[in-house]
Design a protein around this motif. Structure first.
Motif, PDB file in Angstrom:
ATOM      1  N   PRO A  93      16.855   2.226  -0.033  1.00  0.00           N
ATOM      2  CA  PRO A  93      16.728   0.772  -0.223  1.00  0.00           C
ATOM      3  C   PRO A  93      17.676  -0.078   0.607  1.00  0.00           C
ATOM      4  O   PRO A  93      17.233  -1.036   1.274  1.00  0.00           O
ATOM      5  CB  PRO A  93      16.983   0.609  -1.730  1.00  0.00           C
ATOM      6  N   GLU A  94      18.990   0.228   0.609  1.00  0.00           N
ATOM      7  CA  GLU A  94      19.915  -0.637   1.335  1.00  0.00           C
ATOM      8  C   GLU A  94      19.734  -0.519   2.839  1.00  0.00           C
ATOM      9  O   GLU A  94      19.953  -1.484   3.585  1.00  0.00           O
ATOM     10  CB  GLU A  94      21.373  -0.341   0.939  1.00  0.00           C
ATOM     11  N   LEU A  96      16.780   0.122   4.306  1.00  0.00           N
ATOM     12  CA  LEU A  96      15.544  -0.591   4.612  1.00  0.00           C
ATOM     13  C   LEU A  96      15.792  -2.090   4.689  1.00  0.00           C
ATOM     14  O   LEU A  96      15.263  -2.772   5.580  1.00  0.00           O
ATOM     15  CB  LEU A  96      14.483  -0.289   3.557  1.00  0.00           C
ATOM     16  N   ASP A  97      16.597  -2.618   3.788  1.00  0.00           N
ATOM     17  CA  ASP A  97      16.913  -4.043   3.827  1.00  0.00           C
ATOM     18  C   ASP A  97      17.597  -4.409   5.143  1.00  0.00           C
ATOM     19  O   ASP A  97      17.285  -5.439   5.755  1.00  0.00           O
ATOM     20  CB  ASP A  97      17.818  -4.420   2.652  1.00  0.00           C
ATOM     21  N   THR A 121       8.738   0.415   3.186  1.00  0.00           N
ATOM     22  CA  THR A 121       8.682   1.187   1.946  1.00  0.00           C
ATOM     23  C   THR A 121      10.056   1.745   1.596  1.00  0.00           C
ATOM     24  O   THR A 121      10.664   2.469   2.388  1.00  0.00           O
ATOM     25  CB  THR A 121       7.681   2.355   2.085  1.00  0.00           C
ATOM     26  N   ARG A 122      10.520   1.402   0.399  1.00  0.00           N
ATOM     27  CA  ARG A 122      11.797   1.930  -0.082  1.00  0.00           C
ATOM     28  C   ARG A 122      11.593   3.339  -0.625  1.00  0.00           C
ATOM     29  O   ARG A 122      10.757   3.551  -1.503  1.00  0.00           O
ATOM     30  CB  ARG A 122      12.367   1.026  -1.177  1.00  0.00           C
ATOM     31  N   ASP A 124      12.763   6.688  -2.674  1.00  0.00           N
ATOM     32  CA  ASP A 124      13.531   6.994  -3.880  1.00  0.00           C
ATOM     33  C   ASP A 124      14.690   7.911  -3.512  1.00  0.00           C
ATOM     34  O   ASP A 124      14.512   8.891  -2.786  1.00  0.00           O
ATOM     35  CB  ASP A 124      12.615   7.674  -4.897  1.00  0.00           C
ATOM     36  N   THR A 125      15.880   7.606  -3.991  1.00  0.00           N
ATOM     37  CA  THR A 125      17.038   8.458  -3.729  1.00  0.00           C
ATOM     38  C   THR A 125      17.273   9.477  -4.832  1.00  0.00           C
ATOM     39  O   THR A 125      18.261  10.206  -4.803  1.00  0.00           O
ATOM     40  CB  THR A 125      18.303   7.598  -3.545  1.00  0.00           C
TER      41      THR A 125
END
Length: 260
Positions: A93-94, A96-97, A121-122, A124-125
């Motif tokens: 997520p971070e 991708l942002d 697309t984020r 999942d970690t």
């Protein structure tokens, strides 16, 4: 069949040639996945005969420029010339942002079109395997590395039973070791021949990576993101890794391919 094409194998401060930033392609029967997109990516793709229109996925491991600054050029070409072809840009997520912000900074006038055509697309970690977006024949897992910014290794498991782990930029990381356990191919940051004598470790050395590969029980190890990408230095990188790992060791050059 899965094929890996090494587009570049050096770090941020590469020279002779200057378009050797670490990036590679993963080709499966269903997808063509680009892992990282540095500032020379368009030239790297051209050099290996791969058209930007062939890409189905782009994975960005972290926001540093030698891994992300080529993304705006890839998306510019896709939006202008192949807007009908789906493309997924994916990352933690971070990351991708940050990648979306880099594209917006470069082409703010095109973002309305880019956001419609490109799927950001984020990933999942969570450490459990999940289907790769838009390709259920591949599963992915992420693990955090040790770097100056958030950096995420990725594992891809294919329907053939083969697997690939790409470490991204990292010092030795226990989560990455766990991620690599039993992998068919581990592609790992091997920036230095020897560990740095002082300072915060942010990359790995060839010997450390050899020991990691032994601990993880991987089949084949590829040493990338090397400080010295010359063919003359390749034997030294290989020898240091071989002190700890008795499996196959690759010290690839740009344009080399591996079939899993």
């Amino acid at each position: 069949m899965t094929k890996i094409i090494f587009l570049g194998v050096g770090g941020a401060l590469v020279h002779a040639p200057a378009d050797n930033h670490t990036a590679f392609l993963v080709r499966t029967d269903n997808s063509t996945i680009l892992l990282d997109s540095g500032p020379s990516i368009m030239r790297q793709l051209e050099s290996t005969g791969v058209g930007v229109e062939e890409l189905t996925h782009i994975y960005i491991s972290h926001q540093h420029g030698d891994h992300s600054l080529g993304l705006p050029m890839v998306l510019l070409n896709r939006v202008l010339f192949w807007p009908e072809l789906p493309l997924t840009v994916m990352a933690a997520p971070e990351v991708l942002d940050a990648a979306h912000g880099i594209v917006a900074l470069a082409y703010p006038d095109l973002m309305e079109r880019i956001d419609v055509i490109v799927g950001f697309t984020r990933l999942d970690t969570n450490p459990s395997p999940l289907p790769l977006p838009f390709d259920s024949t591949v599963t992915y897992r992420l693990a955090p590395g040790e770097h100056t910014v958030p950096s995420w290794a990725i594992r891809l498991d294919f329907s053939s039973g083969k697997s690939l782990v790409a470490s991204a930029d990292t010092a030795l990381s226990e989560p990455v070791i766990r991620l690599a356990t039993g992998a068919t191919l581990l592609i790992h940051d091997s920036f230095d021949l020897m560990p740095p004598e002082a300072g915060l470790p942010i990359h790995s050395s060839a010997g450390q990576v050899g020991e990691l590969a032994h601990q993880a029980g991987v089949h084949t190890l590829a040493l990338v993101h090397r400080r010295d990408t010359s063919e003359q230095a390749a034997s030294a990188y290989r020898a240091l890794a071989a002190n700890h790992f008795d499996g196959e060791i690759l010290v690839p050059q740009a344009g080399d391919t591996v079939t899993l």
